[in-house]
Scaffold this motif. Sequence first.
Motif: not given
Length: 289
Positions: A239-251, A153-158, A191-198
Amino acid sequence: MIKKAVIPAAGLGTRFLPATKAQPKEMLPIIDTPTIQYVVQEAVDSGIEDILIITGKGKRSIEDHFDRNYELETRLEEKEDEALLLEMRRLSDMADIHFVRQKELNGLGDAIYYARHHVGNEPFAVLLGDTIMDSVIPVTQQLIDTYDQYRGTVIAVEEVPADKVNRYGIVGGTPLSDSIMELNTLIEKPSIKAAPSNLAIAGRYVLTPDIFAAIEQTPKGKNNEIQLTDAMLLLLKRENLYSHRIEGKRHDIGNKLDFLKTTVEFALKRKEFSAPFLAFLKEIVAAHS
């Protein structure tokens, strides 16, 4: 190979009332093109031609938009407007588009579950119907390429500002490259403190069919709905999950301010009126400065 896409488009669009009282938010146009047409085009540009759109009550106009309108076509033929005629016919030939209704609004996870019979035992793409991606390589294609490499599984992230992580689903894990991370957690609006990333979930996914079993076991969460993020968190145990930091702009077209910004940005790309429109914007800015 990812052959099928699912586009959830059943939400009420309450943030855009009264415009969405009798019109799906996914049909709100960016100039002259409905939002959902951009989404379908992204799937097609990513090599997918079998698309299931999850709709709901009051969404019939989405089906009509991708259907033939012979009366309109006849009128365009009479006017000898060949370019517009070809565009109207292209809409119905973009892909093999199917529709199913979500019987009650019960969350994104529940909406995806309606696709289980159509998808079968295949991995599939998910594109949220109120989110447009502006990119050179279609974002869905970017996720497919990552799926082909890691077979999970792959999740788009920004990236989002740290002070805004509490507005999004946030992922965390071990970086495998500049753009790919193997996940160990997903947290909805931490919360900001609990966030594992941005890194925020950005409305595009490639999911394995195992997601359906995870959805079945997912209790109702935020807003008393079945959340896809909660289901993916269960899936992460199997199962293993992955994130993919997108190249582009989300609207995010579900957001009024983003809708206005998107309209302006897309208008400035249109050759037929970009120059006079830019001049108009400069006049407006000067008048308010």
